[in-house]
Design a protein around this motif. Structure first.
Motif, PDB file in Angstrom:
ATOM      1  N   GLY A   1       0.807  -1.217   0.000  1.00  0.00           N
ATOM      2  CA  GLY A   1       0.000   0.000   0.000  1.00  0.00           C
ATOM      3  C   GLY A   1       0.836   1.261   0.000  1.00  0.00           C
ATOM      4  O   GLY A   1       2.073   1.217  -0.027  1.00  0.00           O
TER       5      GLY A   1
ATOM      6  N   SER B   1       1.235   3.279   2.422  1.00  0.00           N
ATOM      7  CA  SER B   1       1.956   3.454   3.689  1.00  0.00           C
ATOM      8  C   SER B   1       2.628   2.180   4.175  1.00  0.00           C
ATOM      9  O   SER B   1       3.748   2.219   4.667  1.00  0.00           O
ATOM     10  CB  SER B   1       0.997   3.904   4.799  1.00  0.00           C
ATOM     11  OG  SER B   1       0.271   5.038   4.434  1.00  0.00           O
ATOM     12  N   LEU B   2       1.934   1.048   4.048  1.00  0.00           N
ATOM     13  CA  LEU B   2       2.430  -0.185   4.653  1.00  0.00           C
ATOM     14  C   LEU B   2       2.387  -1.356   3.672  1.00  0.00           C
ATOM     15  O   LEU B   2       1.484  -1.426   2.819  1.00  0.00           O
ATOM     16  CB  LEU B   2       1.569  -0.553   5.880  1.00  0.00           C
ATOM     17  CG  LEU B   2       1.521   0.461   7.036  1.00  0.00           C
ATOM     18  CD1 LEU B   2       0.471   0.045   8.065  1.00  0.00           C
ATOM     19  CD2 LEU B   2       2.888   0.565   7.713  1.00  0.00           C
TER      20      LEU B   2
ATOM     21  N   LYS C   1       1.766  -5.320   3.656  1.00  0.00           N
ATOM     22  CA  LYS C   1       1.214  -6.376   4.488  1.00  0.00           C
ATOM     23  C   LYS C   1       1.531  -7.725   3.848  1.00  0.00           C
ATOM     24  O   LYS C   1       1.387  -7.882   2.636  1.00  0.00           O
ATOM     25  CB  LYS C   1      -0.317  -6.240   4.621  1.00  0.00           C
ATOM     26  CG  LYS C   1      -0.758  -5.167   5.591  1.00  0.00           C
ATOM     27  CD  LYS C   1      -0.618  -3.742   5.143  1.00  0.00           C
ATOM     28  CE  LYS C   1      -1.370  -3.389   3.901  1.00  0.00           C
ATOM     29  NZ  LYS C   1      -1.277  -1.947   3.541  1.00  0.00           N
TER      30      LYS C   1
ATOM     31  N   GLY D   1      -7.092   3.207   4.638  1.00  0.00           N
ATOM     32  CA  GLY D   1      -5.645   3.050   4.505  1.00  0.00           C
ATOM     33  C   GLY D   1      -5.040   4.434   4.428  1.00  0.00           C
ATOM     34  O   GLY D   1      -5.412   5.326   5.213  1.00  0.00           O
ATOM     35  N   SER D   2      -4.136   4.650   3.480  1.00  0.00           N
ATOM     36  CA  SER D   2      -3.601   6.005   3.284  1.00  0.00           C
ATOM     37  C   SER D   2      -4.769   6.903   2.891  1.00  0.00           C
ATOM     38  O   SER D   2      -4.973   7.978   3.451  1.00  0.00           O
ATOM     39  CB  SER D   2      -2.564   6.010   2.161  1.00  0.00           C
ATOM     40  OG  SER D   2      -1.601   5.024   2.380  1.00  0.00           O
TER      41      SER D   2
ATOM     42  N   GLY E   1      -5.987   7.796   6.515  1.00  0.00           N
ATOM     43  CA  GLY E   1      -4.900   7.489   7.448  1.00  0.00           C
ATOM     44  C   GLY E   1      -3.634   8.267   7.136  1.00  0.00           C
ATOM     45  O   GLY E   1      -2.910   8.690   8.051  1.00  0.00           O
ATOM     46  N   GLY E   2      -3.364   8.467   5.856  1.00  0.00           N
ATOM     47  CA  GLY E   2      -2.171   9.228   5.471  1.00  0.00           C
ATOM     48  C   GLY E   2      -2.283  10.678   5.904  1.00  0.00           C
ATOM     49  O   GLY E   2      -1.281  11.321   6.227  1.00  0.00           O
TER      50      GLY E   2
ATOM     51  N   PHE F   1       4.127   6.705  13.702  1.00  0.00           N
ATOM     52  CA  PHE F   1       2.672   6.664  13.806  1.00  0.00           C
ATOM     53  C   PHE F   1       2.263   6.277  15.227  1.00  0.00           C
ATOM     54  O   PHE F   1       1.339   6.857  15.803  1.00  0.00           O
ATOM     55  CB  PHE F   1       2.116   5.650  12.796  1.00  0.00           C
ATOM     56  CG  PHE F   1       0.618   5.563  12.811  1.00  0.00           C
ATOM     57  CD1 PHE F   1      -0.145   6.454  12.079  1.00  0.00           C
ATOM     58  CD2 PHE F   1      -0.023   4.592  13.563  1.00  0.00           C
ATOM     59  CE1 PHE F   1      -1.538   6.376  12.098  1.00  0.00           C
ATOM     60  CE2 PHE F   1      -1.410   4.513  13.583  1.00  0.00           C
ATOM     61  CZ  PHE F   1      -2.169   5.405  12.845  1.00  0.00           C
TER      62      PHE F   1
ATOM     63  N   PHE G   1      -5.432  -0.140   8.181  1.00  0.00           N
ATOM     64  CA  PHE G   1      -4.531  -0.036   9.337  1.00  0.00           C
ATOM     65  C   PHE G   1      -4.624   1.283  10.092  1.00  0.00           C
ATOM     66  O   PHE G   1      -4.015   1.436  11.152  1.00  0.00           O
ATOM     67  CB  PHE G   1      -3.077  -0.297   8.918  1.00  0.00           C
ATOM     68  CG  PHE G   1      -2.586  -1.619   9.398  1.00  0.00           C
ATOM     69  CD1 PHE G   1      -2.611  -1.926  10.753  1.00  0.00           C
ATOM     70  CD2 PHE G   1      -2.122  -2.582   8.522  1.00  0.00           C
ATOM     71  CE1 PHE G   1      -2.172  -3.145  11.221  1.00  0.00           C
ATOM     72  CE2 PHE G   1      -1.681  -3.808   8.968  1.00  0.00           C
ATOM     73  CZ  PHE G   1      -1.709  -4.094  10.320  1.00  0.00           C
TER      74      PHE G   1
ATOM     75  N   ARG H   1      -6.095   0.430  13.695  1.00  0.00           N
ATOM     76  CA  ARG H   1      -5.130  -0.123  14.646  1.00  0.00           C
ATOM     77  C   ARG H   1      -5.762  -0.523  15.976  1.00  0.00           C
ATOM     78  O   ARG H   1      -5.147  -0.401  17.054  1.00  0.00           O
ATOM     79  CB  ARG H   1      -3.979   0.867  14.895  1.00  0.00           C
ATOM     80  CG  ARG H   1      -2.931   0.927  13.821  1.00  0.00           C
ATOM     81  CD  ARG H   1      -2.102  -0.344  13.757  1.00  0.00           C
ATOM     82  NE  ARG H   1      -1.291  -0.491  14.947  1.00  0.00           N
ATOM     83  CZ  ARG H   1      -0.099   0.087  15.095  1.00  0.00           C
ATOM     84  NH1 ARG H   1       0.429   0.777  14.095  1.00  0.00           N
ATOM     85  NH2 ARG H   1       0.577  -0.083  16.191  1.00  0.00           N
TER      86      ARG H   1
HETATM   87  N1  LIG Z   1       3.405   1.688  11.719  1.00  0.00           N
HETATM   88  C1  LIG Z   1       2.710   2.496  10.927  1.00  0.00           C
HETATM   89  N2  LIG Z   1       3.338   3.328  10.072  1.00  0.00           N
HETATM   90  C2  LIG Z   1       2.646   4.138   9.266  1.00  0.00           C
HETATM   91  N3  LIG Z   1       1.306   4.199   9.250  1.00  0.00           N
HETATM   92  C3  LIG Z   1       0.615   3.415  10.073  1.00  0.00           C
HETATM   93  C4  LIG Z   1       1.280   2.518  10.940  1.00  0.00           C
HETATM   94  N4  LIG Z   1       0.325   1.841  11.610  1.00  0.00           N
HETATM   95  C5  LIG Z   1      -0.861   2.306  11.199  1.00  0.00           C
HETATM   96  N5  LIG Z   1      -0.703   3.264  10.279  1.00  0.00           N
HETATM   97  C6  LIG Z   1      -1.835   3.965   9.655  1.00  0.00           C
HETATM   98  O1  LIG Z   1      -2.332   3.107   8.680  1.00  0.00           O
HETATM   99  C7  LIG Z   1      -2.428   3.766   7.423  1.00  0.00           C
HETATM  100  C8  LIG Z   1      -2.147   2.792   6.329  1.00  0.00           C
HETATM  101  O2  LIG Z   1      -3.123   1.782   6.367  1.00  0.00           O
HETATM  102  P1  LIG Z   1      -3.123   0.587   5.338  1.00  0.00           P
HETATM  103  O3  LIG Z   1      -4.435  -0.115   5.496  1.00  0.00           O
HETATM  104  O4  LIG Z   1      -1.906  -0.239   5.518  1.00  0.00           O
HETATM  105  O5  LIG Z   1      -3.105   1.366   3.971  1.00  0.00           O
HETATM  106  P2  LIG Z   1      -2.107   1.376   2.730  1.00  0.00           P
HETATM  107  O6  LIG Z   1      -2.531   0.152   1.956  1.00  0.00           O
HETATM  108  O7  LIG Z   1      -2.441   2.642   2.039  1.00  0.00           O
HETATM  109  O8  LIG Z   1      -0.708   1.309   3.207  1.00  0.00           O
HETATM  110  C9  LIG Z   1      -1.434   4.900   7.515  1.00  0.00           C
HETATM  111  O9  LIG Z   1      -1.778   5.952   6.651  1.00  0.00           O
HETATM  112  C10 LIG Z   1      -1.515   5.285   8.964  1.00  0.00           C
HETATM  113  O10 LIG Z   1      -2.612   6.133   9.205  1.00  0.00           O
END
Ligand SMILES: Nc1ncnc2c1ncn2[C@@H]1O[C@H](COP(=O)(O)OP(=O)(O)O)[C@@H](O)[C@H]1O
Ligand SMILES: CC(C)(COP(=O)(O)O)[C@@H](O)C(=O)NCCC(=O)O
Length: 399
Positions: free
Chosen positions: A26, A28-29, A31, A174-175, A198-199, A214, A307, A310
């Motif tokens: 993604g 940001s993260l 998985k 997510g972001s 989330g971003g 975060f 995410f 959390r």
């Molecule tokens: N360890 C972390 N580092 C960065 N962001 C995190 C973390 N844990 C949770 N987040 C939050 O989760 C979001 C990303 O969620 P995620 O479902 O993984 O989306 P994406 O697929 O866009 O990466 C981030 O934008 C932030 O708000």
């Protein structure tokens, strides 16, 4: 590095046999979901499972990395030999390397060359929305104690009736945020989205509070008081409610409204208050947009993933209260224990439609883990924040 450790099994040092690895890369993260087979024991399928012959017991493992630290992820895959194994095979020493792995998310496109170069593997791309829906449906149907409601500080697991699951609104935070109306397996429409997700929380929070991670930003929000920076209805109405339009004096009238004060600068506000206000603003906004989309299609259930959540109590509480408030109690917000892994699980499940369509994943139970990925053996699903360090027991059956 949080997850950069080698996988152990069952408390001893035998290497585990990995079959299937899938990724969701993604904004940001990253998985990861992978399956490890328990040593030696095939089993007979349950009697009520028709058309299958033998089964394989094992565990589904979850891990995550920051996308910005993708090299840690590559190193993790390599160090743990996650590319070995050719599906759910019965041979004891299955060592045939995969030539591709399933991957979803924008990074499956962006980092395709990097995976080829560093690991010699191709990423077989799966559509992100497809994967989110497949992952959510899988969790809702197959995993016990997966979905829960959250109101006034208490979690309540929801028993899902498989015949009464659809339709629902899936909101993946997510972001950015995607809102998907789900009508069945593979039947869905992305009906809306917002870039305030989330971003936005992490990005604005980092700039405004100087938080380095975060988790630090989230931790700050625990201690903050948003009233120091938000303008409440009572601030405007001289301490009074505005009941004629249903607003109590404590309702936020304007997020960050107090920051317009001429004689205050950023340094005059506590980082914890800023974090709290930001978290509340974004969660509230997502809750409200979600409700409006549920209303558009007459949906009563809104399931939140991604995410950003959390398993954070204040985030869930704010979203649940927003949905409850705007829908006047008609719609219900639900959350998922494996909130952040919907896309990765969907990519994982997508192997079946290609090379493994004779397999049925069944009997998935959340269990405390032994030593897989160093997980806490006292894991309590009622309290737990599944942070990419748990695994769940499952059986896979062969037709
Ligand atoms: N360890 C972390 N580092 C960065 N962001 C995190 C973390 N844990 C949770 N987040 C939050 O989760 C979001 C990303 O969620 P995620 O479902 O993984 O989306 P994406 O697929 O866009 O990466 C981030 O934008 C932030 O708000
Ligand atoms: C583009 C995305 C699907 C990417 O998914 P993500 O990496 O954020 O999980 C998502 O960020 C999104 O839906 N953004 C909102 C865009 C919009 O509808 O305005």
């Amino acid at each position: 590095m949080e997850h950069n450790r080698e996988v152990e099994i069952d408390g001893n040092s035998n290497p585990i046999q990995i079959s299937r690895l899938a990724l969701d890369i993604g904004g940001s993260l990253i998985k990861l979901v992978f399956f490890s087979r328990n040593s030696g024991d095939d089993e007979d399928p349950p009697k009520d499972l028709v058309g299958v012959s033998s089964g394989v017991n094992g565990r589904l493992h979850f891990a995550k990395f920051e996308t910005a630290k993708i090299n840690d992820c590559l190193q993790f895959i390599s160090a743990n030999k996650l590319l070995l194994g050719g599906g759910f095979q019965h041979q004891e020493n299955c060592t045939n390397d995969r030539s591709f792995i399933k991957a979803t998310g924008g990074g499956a496109y962006k980092f395709s060359e990097l995976f080829k170069e560093k690991l010699g593997i191709s990423l077989e791309k799966e559509d992100e929305m497809d994967c989110l829906v497949t992952g959510a449906n899988f969790l809702l149907k197959a995993v016990n104690q997966e979905a829960f409601t959250y109101l006034n500080g208490s979690k309540e697991f929801v028993q899902i009736d498989h015949n009464d699951l659809y339709p629902y609104l899936l909101v993946n935070i997510g972001s950015g945020v995607s809102m998907i109306k789900v009508d069945g397996d593979g039947k869905f429409e992305r009906v809306s989205g917002t870039s305030v997700g989330g971003g936005t929380f992490w990005g604005l929070g980092k700039l405004l509070t100087k938080s380095q991670s975060f988790d630090e930003l989230l931790e700050l929000s625990h201690r903050g008081d948003n009233r120091a920076i938000d303008t409440l209805v009572g601030d405007i109405y001289g301490g009074m409610d505005y009941l004629k339009i249903g607003l109590s004096s404590t309702t936020i009238a304007s997020s960050f409204g107090k920051a317009t004060s001429h004689n205050k600068q950023l340094e005059d506000y506590k980082p914890e208050d800023i974090s709290r206000s930001l978290l509340r603003m974004i969660s509230n906004n997502i809750g409200q947009i979600s409700y409006l989309n549920a209303l558009r299609f007459g949906l009563k259930r809104i399931i939140f993933g991604g995410f950003f959540i959390r398993s954070h109590s204040y985030t869930m509480d704010t979203i649940a209260v927003a949905v409850h408030f705007w829908s006047k109690g008609e719609a219900k917000a639900m959350f998922l224990r494996h909130e952040g892994f919907l896309g990765a699980l969907g990519a994982f499940m997508s192997y079946e439609t290609h090379s493994l369509d004779d397999l049925v994943v069944n009997q998935v139970m959340p269990l405390p883990v032994n030593a897989s990925l160093g997980t806490d053996t006292n894991y309590d699903p009622l309290k737990g924040d599944l942070n990419g360090t748990e695994s769940i027991q499952c059986s896979v059956y062969r037709a």
